[in-house]
Design an enzyme around this catalytic site. Structure first.
Site, PDB file in Angstrom:
ATOM      1  N   LYS A  13       7.114 -10.765 -11.487  1.00 25.50           N
ATOM      2  CA  LYS A  13       5.728 -10.655 -11.029  1.00 25.50           C
ATOM      3  C   LYS A  13       4.956  -9.612 -11.827  1.00 25.50           C
ATOM      4  O   LYS A  13       3.850  -9.857 -12.294  1.00 25.50           O
ATOM      5  CB  LYS A  13       5.675 -10.244  -9.545  1.00 25.50           C
ATOM      6  CG  LYS A  13       6.366 -11.185  -8.599  1.00 25.50           C
ATOM      7  CD  LYS A  13       6.232 -10.717  -7.149  1.00 25.50           C
ATOM      8  CE  LYS A  13       6.896  -9.388  -6.856  1.00 25.50           C
ATOM      9  NZ  LYS A  13       8.361  -9.388  -6.979  1.00 25.50           N
ATOM     10  N   ARG A  88       3.026  -8.911   1.539  1.00 26.34           N
ATOM     11  CA  ARG A  88       4.464  -9.044   1.540  1.00 26.34           C
ATOM     12  C   ARG A  88       5.011  -9.425   2.893  1.00 26.34           C
ATOM     13  O   ARG A  88       6.216  -9.613   3.029  1.00 26.34           O
ATOM     14  CB  ARG A  88       5.039  -7.702   1.148  1.00 26.34           C
ATOM     15  CG  ARG A  88       6.107  -7.872   0.102  1.00 26.34           C
ATOM     16  CD  ARG A  88       6.703  -6.566  -0.098  1.00 26.34           C
ATOM     17  NE  ARG A  88       7.686  -6.453  -1.087  1.00 26.34           N
ATOM     18  CZ  ARG A  88       7.470  -6.099  -2.336  1.00 26.34           C
ATOM     19  NH1 ARG A  88       6.271  -5.980  -2.807  1.00 26.34           N
ATOM     20  NH2 ARG A  88       8.481  -5.901  -3.116  1.00 26.34           N
ATOM     21  N   ARG A 160      15.029   2.317 -11.881  1.00 24.20           N
ATOM     22  CA  ARG A 160      14.459   2.578 -10.558  1.00 24.20           C
ATOM     23  C   ARG A 160      15.561   2.826  -9.531  1.00 24.20           C
ATOM     24  O   ARG A 160      16.606   2.209  -9.578  1.00 24.20           O
ATOM     25  CB  ARG A 160      13.596   1.396 -10.123  1.00 24.20           C
ATOM     26  CG  ARG A 160      12.187   1.497 -10.646  1.00 24.20           C
ATOM     27  CD  ARG A 160      11.369   0.251 -10.441  1.00 24.20           C
ATOM     28  NE  ARG A 160      11.530  -0.398  -9.157  1.00 24.20           N
ATOM     29  CZ  ARG A 160      10.877  -1.513  -8.809  1.00 24.20           C
ATOM     30  NH1 ARG A 160      10.017  -2.060  -9.654  1.00 24.20           N
ATOM     31  NH2 ARG A 160      11.084  -2.061  -7.652  1.00 24.20           N
ATOM     32  N   ARG A 171      17.146  -5.936  -0.842  1.00 23.69           N
ATOM     33  CA  ARG A 171      15.763  -6.341  -1.154  1.00 23.69           C
ATOM     34  C   ARG A 171      15.633  -7.865  -1.142  1.00 23.69           C
ATOM     35  O   ARG A 171      14.610  -8.397  -0.711  1.00 23.69           O
ATOM     36  CB  ARG A 171      15.339  -5.772  -2.514  1.00 23.69           C
ATOM     37  CG  ARG A 171      15.079  -4.273  -2.437  1.00 23.69           C
ATOM     38  CD  ARG A 171      15.058  -3.648  -3.805  1.00 23.69           C
ATOM     39  NE  ARG A 171      13.973  -4.132  -4.629  1.00 23.69           N
ATOM     40  CZ  ARG A 171      13.920  -3.980  -5.945  1.00 23.69           C
ATOM     41  NH1 ARG A 171      14.904  -3.364  -6.576  1.00 23.69           N
ATOM     42  NH2 ARG A 171      12.897  -4.445  -6.624  1.00 23.69           N
TER      43      ARG A 171
HETATM   44  P1  AP5 Z   1       9.579  -7.482 -13.241  1.00 20.17           P
HETATM   45  O1  AP5 Z   1       8.370  -8.047 -13.886  1.00 20.17           O
HETATM   46  O2  AP5 Z   1       9.706  -5.996 -13.174  1.00 20.17           O
HETATM   47  O3  AP5 Z   1       9.805  -8.147 -11.800  1.00 20.17           O
HETATM   48  P2  AP5 Z   1       9.016  -7.976 -10.443  1.00 20.17           P
HETATM   49  O4  AP5 Z   1       8.903  -9.329  -9.843  1.00 20.17           O
HETATM   50  O5  AP5 Z   1       7.769  -7.180 -10.629  1.00 20.17           O
HETATM   51  O6  AP5 Z   1      10.122  -7.169  -9.633  1.00 20.17           O
HETATM   52  P3  AP5 Z   1      10.014  -5.871  -8.765  1.00 20.17           P
HETATM   53  O7  AP5 Z   1      11.412  -5.373  -8.587  1.00 20.17           O
HETATM   54  O8  AP5 Z   1       9.003  -4.919  -9.286  1.00 20.17           O
HETATM   55  O9  AP5 Z   1       9.520  -6.480  -7.449  1.00 20.17           O
HETATM   56  P4  AP5 Z   1       9.655  -5.909  -6.104  1.00 20.17           P
HETATM   57  O10 AP5 Z   1       8.817  -6.885  -5.418  1.00 20.17           O
HETATM   58  O11 AP5 Z   1      11.013  -5.755  -5.533  1.00 20.17           O
HETATM   59  O12 AP5 Z   1       9.197  -4.396  -6.285  1.00 20.17           O
HETATM   60  P5  AP5 Z   1       7.829  -3.656  -5.992  1.00 20.17           P
HETATM   61  O13 AP5 Z   1       7.621  -2.633  -6.991  1.00 20.17           O
HETATM   62  O14 AP5 Z   1       6.755  -4.662  -5.728  1.00 20.17           O
HETATM   63  O15 AP5 Z   1      10.859  -8.101 -13.978  1.00 20.17           O
HETATM   64  C1  AP5 Z   1      12.178  -7.703 -13.609  1.00 20.17           C
HETATM   65  C2  AP5 Z   1      13.027  -7.484 -14.878  1.00 20.17           C
HETATM   66  O16 AP5 Z   1      13.237  -8.730 -15.524  1.00 20.17           O
HETATM   67  C3  AP5 Z   1      12.349  -6.580 -15.912  1.00 20.17           C
HETATM   68  O17 AP5 Z   1      13.305  -5.806 -16.554  1.00 20.17           O
HETATM   69  C4  AP5 Z   1      11.691  -7.573 -16.878  1.00 20.17           C
HETATM   70  O18 AP5 Z   1      11.574  -7.008 -18.153  1.00 20.17           O
HETATM   71  C5  AP5 Z   1      12.669  -8.741 -16.835  1.00 20.17           C
HETATM   72  N1  AP5 Z   1      12.006 -10.042 -16.986  1.00 20.17           N
HETATM   73  C6  AP5 Z   1      10.766 -10.402 -16.523  1.00 20.17           C
HETATM   74  N2  AP5 Z   1      10.494 -11.695 -16.821  1.00 20.17           N
HETATM   75  C7  AP5 Z   1      11.614 -12.180 -17.459  1.00 20.17           C
HETATM   76  C8  AP5 Z   1      11.972 -13.449 -17.992  1.00 20.17           C
HETATM   77  N3  AP5 Z   1      11.144 -14.517 -17.918  1.00 20.17           N
HETATM   78  N4  AP5 Z   1      13.201 -13.559 -18.557  1.00 20.17           N
HETATM   79  C9  AP5 Z   1      14.047 -12.511 -18.619  1.00 20.17           C
HETATM   80  N5  AP5 Z   1      13.767 -11.271 -18.135  1.00 20.17           N
HETATM   81  C10 AP5 Z   1      12.563 -11.106 -17.549  1.00 20.17           C
HETATM   82  O19 AP5 Z   1       8.179  -2.977  -4.590  1.00 20.17           O
HETATM   83  C11 AP5 Z   1       9.138  -1.959  -4.499  1.00 20.17           C
HETATM   84  C12 AP5 Z   1       9.234  -1.466  -3.074  1.00 20.17           C
HETATM   85  O20 AP5 Z   1       7.959  -0.920  -2.652  1.00 20.17           O
HETATM   86  C13 AP5 Z   1       9.562  -2.509  -2.007  1.00 20.17           C
HETATM   87  O21 AP5 Z   1      10.940  -2.725  -1.904  1.00 20.17           O
HETATM   88  C14 AP5 Z   1       8.952  -1.873  -0.778  1.00 20.17           C
HETATM   89  O22 AP5 Z   1       9.778  -0.868  -0.254  1.00 20.17           O
HETATM   90  C15 AP5 Z   1       7.691  -1.220  -1.305  1.00 20.17           C
HETATM   91  N6  AP5 Z   1       6.508  -2.089  -1.229  1.00 20.17           N
HETATM   92  C16 AP5 Z   1       5.744  -2.537  -2.276  1.00 20.17           C
HETATM   93  N7  AP5 Z   1       4.741  -3.317  -1.840  1.00 20.17           N
HETATM   94  C17 AP5 Z   1       4.863  -3.381  -0.491  1.00 20.17           C
HETATM   95  C18 AP5 Z   1       4.133  -4.045   0.531  1.00 20.17           C
HETATM   96  N8  AP5 Z   1       3.078  -4.830   0.254  1.00 20.17           N
HETATM   97  N9  AP5 Z   1       4.544  -3.886   1.822  1.00 20.17           N
HETATM   98  C19 AP5 Z   1       5.602  -3.126   2.123  1.00 20.17           C
HETATM   99  N10 AP5 Z   1       6.350  -2.466   1.199  1.00 20.17           N
HETATM  100  C20 AP5 Z   1       5.980  -2.594  -0.098  1.00 20.17           C
HETATM  101 MG    MG Z   2       7.171  -5.218 -10.069  1.00 17.95          MG
END
Ligand code: AP5
Ligand code: MG
Length: 214
Positions: A13, A88, A160, A171
């Site tokens: 994402k 979310r 992270r 997660r």
């Molecule tokens: P990446 O682009 O980083 O993936 P992502 O979908 O952004 O994954 P996240 O781990 O950031 O999502 P998340 O939803 O768990 O975390 P968030 O920060 O939102 O890609 C992942 C990896 O793969 C990277 O290394 C990338 O380079 C690689 N990659 C990408 N595309 C690829 C491809 N096509 N092929 C191969 N490799 C690829 O949330 C973190 C925490 O914050 C949550 O757990 C929660 O505690 C809190 N939080 C955030 N938002 C909320 C909310 N709205 N409500 C409640 N809690 C929240």
């Molecule tokens: Mg992310």
């Protein structure tokens, strides 16, 4: 153009949202990045969010929704924005939808980046993140120019806290329980579009651009 990115943790994402934001000149708003920046800066919000995030659980809705509503009211969001990691939960989506409706607005596209759980764990262990500017790398797929250093801002890259394998499993469980129902929520609004997130990131991007421009 108002876009929501849906998909499991590690689906890509953030990677895609960054590219879309750049191509269309709209802000990329990641609640995860906002929380991580607050943790790094030791703010009250960061202190409250940290324990939830480190365990791979969701931060409570009441700490999240107003933050996003305030953010999208900023002048740089006038032409649209791309939300990454929000909403979310169904309650977050309901409150946000109501808030948009007050201004006769709605989400135009909810893009679900589909990646099976099996692929996710490997991606996460190789991810490196910049806590300063939010840029994301992968040691194998998207390495930074200089090992351990962010190409964009020169800060140190880190694994992270929530990318440890046990936490990633939690997660994924939280995702299936609390967040996956949003797929049907946005389908009912006619905004849902699906892309295969297992492709090369350039192909995922091309598929999203096609959706936005069709
Ligand atoms: P990446 O682009 O980083 O993936 P992502 O979908 O952004 O994954 P996240 O781990 O950031 O999502 P998340 O939803 O768990 O975390 P968030 O920060 O939102 O890609 C992942 C990896 O793969 C990277 O290394 C990338 O380079 C690689 N990659 C990408 N595309 C690829 C491809 N096509 N092929 C191969 N490799 C690829 O949330 C973190 C925490 O914050 C949550 O757990 C929660 O505690 C809190 N939080 C955030 N938002 C909320 C909310 N709205 N409500 C409640 N809690 C929240
Ligand atoms: Mg992310």
């Amino acid at each position: 153009m108002k876009i929501v990115m849906l998909g499991a943790p590690g689906a890509g994402k953030g990677t895609q949202a960054e590219m879309i934001a750049e191509k269309y000149g709209i802000p990329h708003i990641s609640t995860g990045d906002i929380f991580r920046a607050n943790i790094k800066n030791g703010t009250e919000l960061g202190k409250k969010a940290k324990s939830y995030m480190d365990a791979g659980n969701l931060v409570p809705d009441e700490l999240t929704v107003d933050l996003v509503i305030d953010r999208v009211a900023q002048p740089d969001c006038e032409k649209g924005y791309i939300l990454d990691g929000f909403p979310r939960t169904i309650p977050q989506a309901e409150v946000f939808t109501e808030q948009l409706a007050k201004n006769n607005e709605k989400i135009d596209f909810a893009i679900d980046v589909e990646v099976p759980d099996e692929n996710i764990i490997g991606r996460m262990g190789g991810r490196r993140a910049c806590l300063n500017c939010g840029a994301t790398y992968h040691i194998q797929y998207i390495p930074p120019k200089k090992e351990g250093i962010c190409d964009v801002c020169g800060s140190e890259l880190v694994l992270r806290n929530d990318d440890k394998p046990e936490t990633v499993k939690n997660r994924l469980n939280v995702y299936h329980e609390a967040t996956q129902p949003l797929i049907d929520f946005y389908k009912a609004q006619g905004a849902l579009r699906e892309v295969d997130g297992t492709q090369d990131m350039k192909d995922v991007f091309a598929a999203i651009v096609k959706i936005l421009e069709d």
